[in-house]
Design a protein around this motif. Structure first.
Motif, PDB file in Angstrom:
ATOM      1  N   THR A 122      42.379  38.644  59.225  1.00  0.00           N
ATOM      2  CA  THR A 122      43.654  39.505  59.160  1.00  0.00           C
ATOM      3  C   THR A 122      42.512  41.194  60.210  1.00  0.00           C
ATOM      4  N   LEU A 123      41.615  40.784  60.216  1.00  0.00           N
ATOM      5  CA  LEU A 123      41.185  42.344  60.771  1.00  0.00           C
ATOM      6  C   LEU A 123      40.795  42.092  62.521  1.00  0.00           C
ATOM      7  N   LEU A 124      41.343  40.311  62.928  1.00  0.00           N
ATOM      8  CA  LEU A 124      41.558  40.092  63.823  1.00  0.00           C
ATOM      9  C   LEU A 124      42.887  39.992  64.636  1.00  0.00           C
ATOM     10  N   ALA A 125      43.565  39.311  63.712  1.00  0.00           N
ATOM     11  CA  ALA A 125      45.007  39.192  63.879  1.00  0.00           C
ATOM     12  C   ALA A 125      45.944  38.445  62.261  1.00  0.00           C
ATOM     13  N   THR A 126      47.089  38.353  62.831  1.00  0.00           N
ATOM     14  CA  THR A 126      48.257  38.534  61.387  1.00  0.00           C
ATOM     15  C   THR A 126      47.807  37.398  60.548  1.00  0.00           C
ATOM     16  N   ASN A 127      48.070  37.785  59.356  1.00  0.00           N
ATOM     17  CA  ASN A 127      48.073  36.764  57.781  1.00  0.00           C
ATOM     18  C   ASN A 127      48.607  35.227  58.906  1.00  0.00           C
ATOM     19  N   ASN A 128      46.910  34.639  58.243  1.00  0.00           N
ATOM     20  CA  ASN A 128      47.795  33.041  57.727  1.00  0.00           C
ATOM     21  C   ASN A 128      49.099  32.702  56.476  1.00  0.00           C
ATOM     22  N   TYR A 129      49.523  31.911  56.355  1.00  0.00           N
ATOM     23  CA  TYR A 129      50.434  31.453  56.248  1.00  0.00           C
ATOM     24  C   TYR A 129      50.165  29.765  54.201  1.00  0.00           C
ATOM     25  N   ALA A 130      50.824  30.385  53.228  1.00  0.00           N
ATOM     26  CA  ALA A 130      50.634  29.501  52.327  1.00  0.00           C
ATOM     27  C   ALA A 130      51.636  28.466  52.727  1.00  0.00           C
ATOM     28  N   GLY A 131      52.859  29.018  53.317  1.00  0.00           N
ATOM     29  CA  GLY A 131      53.837  28.257  53.032  1.00  0.00           C
ATOM     30  C   GLY A 131      55.392  29.106  53.494  1.00  0.00           C
ATOM     31  N   PRO A 132      55.911  28.664  54.256  1.00  0.00           N
ATOM     32  CA  PRO A 132      57.168  29.198  54.527  1.00  0.00           C
ATOM     33  C   PRO A 132      57.979  30.805  54.543  1.00  0.00           C
ATOM     34  N   MET A 133      57.231  31.771  54.628  1.00  0.00           N
ATOM     35  CA  MET A 133      57.493  32.975  54.181  1.00  0.00           C
ATOM     36  C   MET A 133      56.697  33.452  53.079  1.00  0.00           C
ATOM     37  N   TYR A 134      55.602  33.634  53.373  1.00  0.00           N
ATOM     38  CA  TYR A 134      54.480  32.945  51.782  1.00  0.00           C
ATOM     39  C   TYR A 134      52.865  33.922  53.026  1.00  0.00           C
ATOM     40  N   PRO A 135      53.183  35.008  53.256  1.00  0.00           N
ATOM     41  CA  PRO A 135      51.791  34.928  54.046  1.00  0.00           C
ATOM     42  C   PRO A 135      50.478  35.007  53.086  1.00  0.00           C
ATOM     43  N   LEU A 136      49.604  35.555  53.425  1.00  0.00           N
ATOM     44  CA  LEU A 136      48.593  35.486  52.237  1.00  0.00           C
ATOM     45  C   LEU A 136      47.890  36.845  52.455  1.00  0.00           C
ATOM     46  N   ASN A 137      46.407  37.023  51.749  1.00  0.00           N
ATOM     47  CA  ASN A 137      46.598  38.223  52.053  1.00  0.00           C
ATOM     48  C   ASN A 137      46.143  38.973  52.979  1.00  0.00           C
ATOM     49  N   ASN A 138      45.663  40.446  52.599  1.00  0.00           N
ATOM     50  CA  ASN A 138      45.031  40.824  53.613  1.00  0.00           C
ATOM     51  C   ASN A 138      43.524  41.491  53.467  1.00  0.00           C
ATOM     52  N   PHE A 139      43.535  41.446  54.387  1.00  0.00           N
ATOM     53  CA  PHE A 139      41.235  42.089  53.830  1.00  0.00           C
ATOM     54  C   PHE A 139      40.815  42.075  52.459  1.00  0.00           C
ATOM     55  N   ALA A 140      40.090  41.669  51.769  1.00  0.00           N
ATOM     56  CA  ALA A 140      40.206  41.887  50.022  1.00  0.00           C
ATOM     57  C   ALA A 140      38.303  41.724  50.157  1.00  0.00           C
ATOM     58  N   PHE A 141      37.876  43.139  48.694  1.00  0.00           N
ATOM     59  CA  PHE A 141      36.981  43.084  48.527  1.00  0.00           C
ATOM     60  C   PHE A 141      36.350  43.071  47.146  1.00  0.00           C
ATOM     61  N   ARG A 142      36.246  42.097  46.844  1.00  0.00           N
ATOM     62  CA  ARG A 142      35.487  41.054  45.446  1.00  0.00           C
ATOM     63  C   ARG A 142      34.083  40.970  45.250  1.00  0.00           C
ATOM     64  N   VAL A 143      33.763  41.230  43.668  1.00  0.00           N
ATOM     65  CA  VAL A 143      32.781  41.237  42.726  1.00  0.00           C
ATOM     66  C   VAL A 143      32.719  40.743  41.516  1.00  0.00           C
ATOM     67  N   GLY A 144      32.123  39.959  41.808  1.00  0.00           N
ATOM     68  CA  GLY A 144      31.896  38.638  40.459  1.00  0.00           C
ATOM     69  C   GLY A 144      30.813  39.124  39.870  1.00  0.00           C
ATOM     70  N   LEU A 145      30.617  39.305  38.670  1.00  0.00           N
ATOM     71  CA  LEU A 145      29.086  39.042  37.380  1.00  0.00           C
ATOM     72  C   LEU A 145      29.299  37.721  36.840  1.00  0.00           C
ATOM     73  N   ARG A 146      28.347  37.403  36.889  1.00  0.00           N
ATOM     74  CA  ARG A 146      27.922  36.804  35.752  1.00  0.00           C
ATOM     75  C   ARG A 146      26.841  36.320  34.851  1.00  0.00           C
ATOM     76  N   TRP A 147      27.034  36.283  33.317  1.00  0.00           N
ATOM     77  CA  TRP A 147      25.613  36.771  32.555  1.00  0.00           C
ATOM     78  C   TRP A 147      25.429  35.211  31.589  1.00  0.00           C
ATOM     79  N   TRP A 148      24.092  35.083  30.889  1.00  0.00           N
ATOM     80  CA  TRP A 148      24.421  34.528  29.855  1.00  0.00           C
ATOM     81  C   TRP A 148      23.226  34.799  28.864  1.00  0.00           C
ATOM     82  N   PHE A 149      23.501  34.760  27.954  1.00  0.00           N
ATOM     83  CA  PHE A 149      22.925  34.813  26.767  1.00  0.00           C
ATOM     84  C   PHE A 149      22.144  33.924  25.614  1.00  0.00           C
ATOM     85  N   VAL A 150      21.027  33.956  25.224  1.00  0.00           N
ATOM     86  CA  VAL A 150      20.175  32.894  24.357  1.00  0.00           C
ATOM     87  C   VAL A 150      19.911  33.971  23.622  1.00  0.00           C
ATOM     88  N   ASN A 151      20.278  33.629  22.040  1.00  0.00           N
ATOM     89  CA  ASN A 151      19.929  33.881  20.952  1.00  0.00           C
ATOM     90  C   ASN A 151      18.849  32.989  19.859  1.00  0.00           C
TER      91      ASN A 151
END
Length: 659
Positions: free
Chosen positions: A630-659
């Motif tokens: 989207t920084l280079l061109a218009t949003n892509n589409y999922a379906g008629p009149m359903y554009p996808l998101n703009n630029f998004a930043f995400r951080v996902g964290l996953r951790w596990w514990f053993v007792n």
């Protein structure tokens, strides 16, 4: 944002602390392959580098499936390992919104089906319930934060209270306001499983409970695609939408107000009890330890299952023009629809194990009685079904052959004549050539109920002319761990395929057509550089109302290396693209994807994401910049009149514990 970085730093420190805890023991690697028994041998991780060994051993099975699986701790696939949504699924533009699989997957289940599947990819079901065995209590936490206040949290825990009793709990929350008006999603998913075995190992009990709560904001798409090119609407929330345009939406993590939305609530409770006759032996392990082994020969199995679904839609500030144009009625102040179903079933099965000690070799014959009740705004229904079923399965103890033949037939009731027949043959050739599988499936089924009847507080319609659908699927598949590729070829043959012709009316294609799918994935590696290729080719033959892109592909180019002692790194770019096709439209009131041939969706450049994934012992982080296109061109589409998101930043964290 400052608070988020402080929180992230605390979590990272927590992960380092757990790393030190793990470093004192041995951690079994969590890959995805089958094993001979729950703890018989170590598994390799699906990522490039392995965990250090630890005393934890954890495995799980699905109900009725003899294969044992290990958990996956790889870091290279954000979609599968964290979001739990396959990369081939396309949402309507927001995390948790209605989604369809770009690689076409029809409903292949006989018997009663309500027909509301737009949010299925997020849902818990009994068929996905995992029954664990673990030597130590295991807890996993997940947290994601993204642009526009997107948040996802997950908590999972399992432990053996005794050698004979295990329970597991899983909770997941999705909350995302989205980039466009009336696009909020606020979902909650709960799951509880438990298994118990008596001391003499003759009786077993399995319990599965799930609860799914969907609150999916609906906006009917934007009113015109010209808004995307207008600098006055760089803030996408200002773009007018077809419905929910003037609604007042409030957002909070646990209590969002969404005036225009789909509301789905599904609950399932299943308990399965088994009693075995067979042979028991006491095995002398050492001077102080004896192990009691019991091999069943004959089993009586009873399964009680109750599932309920409440599927609704509400628009408290209805937009007149949209409803007049698409549904042919004037809405007034509020448009509301609600369909409730509850199915109670009792299943009795008799199972024989011809070869002692091999639970993967069995014959299963049984009958199931189902009672279904439906409640709508203007009517109620009640009906019953009696289904007969059988299965022969032979998974050899040397793991080289796996054969299955299944059948299910609805002999009496509302769905009389529905059936399913399937056969599967799998052969492990050798480590170099991998596994080869051939299978066939034929399903004859009553169309889903939403195709036959739907009502709202403004209108109702019926379609009583629908016949039974018949679908045949032939599959050839091969997977190879050594050469790191998977290939699946599907050939579908459809007869009387049922679909929606517009936002409110169903029809049936009274003829034959077929669909060919070739799905291929492979990992290419040169030194520390990897290319993960996912590719699908689809071709429809005939004029059937199924629309698919000819090609879909996802490519991940990553630098992967183990740095220092404990840091596993995978960083690179991800490209996802499909050729142009008549992508499905969506009916918010019905919650259904609509076959259309008026607007072809052609996205000129791929969806582009950059990622940095790393794992330090028990702590994993996914850092992503998405929709860079989207920084280079218009949003892509999922379906008629359903554009996808703009630029998004995400951080996902996953951790596990053993007792």
């Amino acid at each position: 944002m400052k608070q988020f970085f402080i929180f992230t730093a605390l979590l990272f420190c927590c992960g380092i602390h757990v790393k030190a805890q793990f470093n004192s023991g041995r951690f079994t690697n969590m890959g995805g392959g089958a094993v001979n028994s729950g703890n018989s041998r170590m598994q390799r991780d699906t990522s490039k580098h392995e965990h250090e060994p630890d005393t934890l051993t954890i495995s799980y099975k699905y109900m009725g499936e003899p294969t044992t699986y290990r958990m996956d701790s790889s870091i290279n696939d954000f979609q599968t390992n964290f979001l739990r949504v396959p990369a081939s699924y396309t949402t309507l533009g927001n995390t948790g919104s209605a989604a369809y699989n770009t690689i076409f997957t029809p409903v292949l289940k006989p018997g009663f089906d309500p027909g509301y599947h737009a949010y299925d990819v997020y849902m818990n079901k009994h068929k996905d319930a995992k029954f664990y065995f673990t030597t130590r209590p295991y807890t996993e936490l997940q947290y994601l934060v993204g642009s526009k206040q997107e948040q996802v949290i997950g908590v999972s825990h399992t432990q053996n209270r005794t050698e004979r009793f295990n329970f597991a709990f899983d909770y997941r929350k999705i909350n995302a306001p989205g980039y466009y008006r009336s696009q909020n999603t606020s979902h909650d998913f709960y799951r509880l499983t438990a298994r118990y075995q008596t001391k003499n190992k003759r009786a077993n009990t399995y319990l599965s409970f799930y609860n799914n709560k969907i609150n999916g904001g609906e906006n009917g798409g934007i009113r015109s695609d010209t808004f995307l090119h207008n600098n006055s609407f760089k803030q996408r929330k200002t773009i007018p939408t077809n419905i929910g345009n003037g609604a007042s939406t409030t957002f909070s993590f646990f209590n969002s107000t969404i005036p225009t939305k789909s509301t789905y609530k599904e609950t399932g409770f299943l308990i399965q009890q088994q009693y075995d006759w067979g042979h028991g032996d006491t095995i002398h392990v050492n001077d102080t330890t004896d192990y009691y082994k019991y091999d069943p020969v004959f089993r009586v199995q009873y399964t009680f299952n109750i599932e309920s679904g409440n599927y609704g839609f509400i628009d408290s500030g209805a937009d007149t023009a949209f409803y007049v144009n698409h549904y042919d009625f004037i809405p007034g102040d509020t448009v509301r629809a609600q369909h409730k179903f509850r199915t109670l079933s009792n299943d009795l099965s008799l199972i024989q194990f011809p070869v002692r000690g091999n639970l993967g070799h069995f014959i299963n014959l049984g009958a199931r009685f189902e009672s279904t009740a439906g409640t709508f705004l203007d009517a109620d229904i009640n009906f019953s079904n009696l289904a007969l079923h059988g299965e022969y399965r032979n998974k050899t103890r040397n793991q080289k052959w796996d054969f299955s033949a299944k059948g299910e037939f609805y002999a009496v009731g509302q769905n009389i004549g529905d059936y399913m027949l399937s056969g599967m043959l799998k052969r492990h050739i050798n480590d170099l050539l991998g596994d080869v599988t051939i299978s066939a499936l034929n399903v004859n089924r009553e169309p889903s109920y939403v195709f036959k009847y739907f009502n709202s507080n403004r209108d109702a319609w019926y379609n009583t002319s629908l016949g039974k659908e018949n679908t045949t699927l032939l599959t050839f598949a091969t997977n190879n761990d050594k050469l790191k590729y998977n290939l699946t070829v599907n050939y579908y043959l459809f007869n009387n395929y049922t679909y929606f012709t517009d936002y409110y009316h169903s029809a049936q294609f009274n003829g034959l057509f077929n669909l060919l799918q070739v799905i291929f994935s492979k990992k290419f590696s040169i030194n520390y550089f990897s290319w993960y290729l996912d590719l699908a080719f689809q071709q429809r033959h005939g004029d059937g109302p199924v629309s698919v892109p000819a090609f879909w592909t996802r490519n991940r180019f990553a630098f992967e290396k183990k740095l220092y002692t404990n840091l596993n790194l995978s960083t690179g770019i991800e490209l996802r693209y499909n050729t142009g096709f008549y992508a499905y439209d969506y009916s918010p009131l019905l919650g259904q994807f609509i076959y259309q041939q008026n607007q072809k969706i052609t996205n000129n450049i791929p969806d582009i994401a950059a990622f940095v994934n790393f794992r330090v012992k028990s702590f994993t982080a996914y850092i992503r910049g998405e929709n860079l296109n989207t920084l280079l061109a218009t949003n892509n589409y999922a379906g008629p009149m359903y554009p996808l998101n703009n630029f998004a930043f995400r951080v996902g964290l996953r951790w596990w514990f053993v007792n």
